[in-house]
Write an enzyme that holds these catalytic residues in place. Structure first.
Site, PDB file in Angstrom:
ATOM      1  N   HIS A  60      17.821 -85.283 -61.279  1.00 37.82           N
ATOM      2  CA  HIS A  60      18.892 -84.425 -60.669  1.00 37.82           C
ATOM      3  C   HIS A  60      19.266 -83.408 -59.108  1.00 37.82           C
ATOM      4  CE1 HIS A  60      21.356 -85.106 -64.473  1.00 37.82           C
ATOM      5  NE2 HIS A  60      19.984 -86.012 -64.570  1.00 37.82           N
ATOM      6  N   GLU A  62      19.347 -80.437 -59.250  1.00 31.88           N
ATOM      7  CA  GLU A  62      18.911 -78.919 -58.576  1.00 31.88           C
ATOM      8  C   GLU A  62      16.875 -79.307 -59.092  1.00 31.88           C
ATOM      9  OE1 GLU A  62      21.336 -80.249 -60.402  1.00 31.88           O
ATOM     10  OE2 GLU A  62      22.431 -79.047 -61.578  1.00 31.88           O
ATOM     11  N   CYS A  91      23.278 -78.712 -65.563  1.00 31.90           N
ATOM     12  CA  CYS A  91      23.692 -80.107 -66.774  1.00 31.90           C
ATOM     13  C   CYS A  91      23.142 -79.556 -67.779  1.00 31.90           C
ATOM     14  CB  CYS A  91      23.360 -80.969 -66.491  1.00 31.90           C
ATOM     15  SG  CYS A  91      21.541 -81.516 -66.152  1.00 31.90           S
ATOM     16  N   CYS A  94      19.267 -79.356 -66.234  1.00 31.72           N
ATOM     17  CA  CYS A  94      19.043 -78.390 -65.113  1.00 31.72           C
ATOM     18  C   CYS A  94      19.116 -77.664 -65.177  1.00 31.72           C
ATOM     19  CB  CYS A  94      19.950 -79.013 -64.152  1.00 31.72           C
ATOM     20  SG  CYS A  94      19.678 -80.304 -63.210  1.00 31.72           S
TER      21      CYS A  94
END
Length: 157
Positions: A60, A62, A91, A94
């Site tokens: 992801h 992040e 999410c 993260c």
């Protein structure tokens, strides 16, 4: 007001940088989500969604930006003294990485009503049980961030 505190113009400037990262993700077939970590007025970490590119469910934006920032800052796993800018509400995974890396501030663009963990579905970033709770600023350049995602999914339908 703290003279070192970021202004709305600062937040928008750095969110534009995160949007550019999101466009890179889209160019290689990933959902357009981008992130930058800023410390001392400069970008110390960049990330974009690379789940498809890397065949990695944890790739992801992040997580990748935090990883790079930790290496750049050189304080081990801590990313203190920095702000994470991301185009979509983090999410759960993260948000956990944000808490564990001790990022003091998170700024995001679009809300994620299906998987957001900064207030939409869950509120991981402000749990009183955790020893670290970053300041969160939501909705910076929200229309642009949301449109990136809408256009991406519209094109695939």
């Amino acid at each position: 007001m703290d003279p070192e505190a970021p202004t709305q113009d600062d937040d928008e400037r750095w969110m534009h940088a995160a949007i550019e990262e999101a466009r890179i993700a889209e160019a290689h077939g990933d959902v357009p989500i981008g992130a930058v970590v800023v410390a001392g007025g400069e970008i110390v970490g960049r990330g974009r969604n690379e789940r498809e590119l890397a065949s990695d469910p944890t790739a992801h934006a992040e997580v990748l930006a935090l990883r790079q920032a930790a290496n750049t800052i050189g304080d081990g796993w801590r990313v203190t003294g920095a702000t994470l800018y991301v185009t979509l509400e983090p999410c759960t995974m993260c948000a956990g990485a944000i808490v564990l890396s001790r990022v003091p501030r998170v700024v995001f663009g679009a809300w994620d009503p299906k998987a957001g963990a900064a207030g939409s579905v869950l509120s991981v970033l402000d749990r009183p049980e955790f020893n670290h709770r970053p300041q969160v600023t939501a909705g910076v350049l929200e229309p642009e961030c949301a449109e990136l995602l809408r256009a991406f999914f519209r094109a695939r339908r």
